[in-house]
Design a protein around this motif. Structure first.
Motif, PDB file in Angstrom:
ATOM      1  N   PHE A   4      -2.717  -7.859  -4.980  1.00 36.24           N
ATOM      2  CA  PHE A   4      -1.628  -7.218  -5.707  1.00 36.24           C
ATOM      3  C   PHE A   4      -0.511  -8.207  -5.970  1.00 36.24           C
ATOM      4  O   PHE A   4       0.028  -8.289  -7.063  1.00 36.24           O
ATOM      5  CB  PHE A   4      -1.087  -6.029  -4.888  1.00 36.24           C
ATOM      6  N   TYR A   8       1.205  -9.610  -9.638  1.00 34.88           N
ATOM      7  CA  TYR A   8       2.588  -9.529 -10.059  1.00 34.88           C
ATOM      8  C   TYR A   8       3.132 -10.899 -10.429  1.00 34.88           C
ATOM      9  O   TYR A   8       3.912 -11.046 -11.346  1.00 34.88           O
ATOM     10  CB  TYR A   8       3.443  -8.887  -8.956  1.00 34.88           C
ATOM     11  N   SER A  15       5.349  -2.453 -13.269  1.00 34.13           N
ATOM     12  CA  SER A  15       5.694  -2.334 -11.846  1.00 34.13           C
ATOM     13  C   SER A  15       6.205  -3.632 -11.269  1.00 34.13           C
ATOM     14  O   SER A  15       6.898  -3.632 -10.259  1.00 34.13           O
ATOM     15  CB  SER A  15       4.457  -1.890 -11.037  1.00 34.13           C
ATOM     16  N   GLN A  47       3.429   0.266  -6.866  1.00 41.07           N
ATOM     17  CA  GLN A  47       2.032   0.452  -7.231  1.00 41.07           C
ATOM     18  C   GLN A  47       1.302   1.316  -6.203  1.00 41.07           C
ATOM     19  O   GLN A  47       0.520   2.196  -6.555  1.00 41.07           O
ATOM     20  CB  GLN A  47       1.334  -0.902  -7.360  1.00 41.07           C
ATOM     21  N   ASN A  50       2.217   4.832  -6.667  1.00 42.80           N
ATOM     22  CA  ASN A  50       1.501   5.382  -7.809  1.00 42.80           C
ATOM     23  C   ASN A  50       0.063   5.762  -7.430  1.00 42.80           C
ATOM     24  O   ASN A  50      -0.450   6.810  -7.818  1.00 42.80           O
ATOM     25  CB  ASN A  50       1.487   4.356  -8.944  1.00 42.80           C
TER      26      ASN A  50
END
Length: 206
Positions: A4, A8, A15, A47, A50
């Motif tokens: 993750f 990013y 996000s 995230q 979500n």
């Protein structure tokens, strides 16, 4: 987590890019890398939030996060380490995912709908459930039947217990988890099956 964070840093969708702007107003951070790290962490948190929001929808749709191969590998590894293995069926759709590792489970907590999905049968006499579940490789389990007697079995023993009649139920959320936790905790303390089931039922009724 690293996957993750990498996404990013490399791409920053909504996000990731938004946290970078929020966490990097001019002059706030003397270290130019600090806002980027903060953005990564905040973006990851957004995230994950979500994803958690989709769990209920996935559950209702019968979607399972862990494939059968992963579940079987977890059971195999636990047995290789000499650890007892318990599972909660959750739903008929999820229960059948446990079929490949059924023989490795020490205890399975399930209801009649889930047991029917596993065995393809629903006996008129509930005392036949241990035999039917044993035929698919399950050595121990606790089968709930709503307000009717639950059936527990293990190591050739079979126990029936009438749950407490609770007329004013506020919320049943977590009752099945509490039953499983109570039973397993008692068994690990060395309690006999009948006593373990009583303790689990008491925990579920709280």
């Amino acid at each position: 987590g690293h996957g993750f964070a990498l996404s990013y840093r490399m791409g920053r969708g909504s996000s990731g890019g938004l946290p970078l702007g929020v966490s990097n107003p001019p002059g706030l951070h003397p270290d130019p890398k600090q806002p980027e790290d903060l953005a990564d962490k905040l973006g990851l948190a957004l995230q994950l939030t979500n994803i958690l929001g989709d769990v209920r929808e996935d559950l209702q749709g019968g979607r399972v996060y862990l494939p059968q191969e992963t579940l079987a590998a977890i059971v195999t590894r636990a047995k290789a380490l000499g650890k007892p293995v318990g599972a909660i069926a959750i739903s008929p759709a999820k229960a059948v995912k446990l079929l490949p590792c059924m023989q490795g489970l020490d205890y399975l907590f399930l209801n009649e709908a889930e047991a029917e999905a596993l065995t393809g049968e629903r006996p008129h006499d509930p005392s036949h459930w241990p035999s039917l579940l044993g035929d698919i490789g399950l050595s121990g389990g606790v089968l709930t039947r709503g307000q009717r007697e639950l059936i527990a079995f293990a190591n050739g023993q079979c126990v029936a217990l009438q749950p407490a009649n609770i007329s004013d139920v506020a919320d049943v959320t977590g009752a099945g988890d509490s039953l499983a936790a109570g039973v397993i905790a008692a068994l690990l303390r060395g309690s006999p099956l009948a006593e373990a089931v009583r303790q689990g039922a008491a925990a579920a009724a709280l």
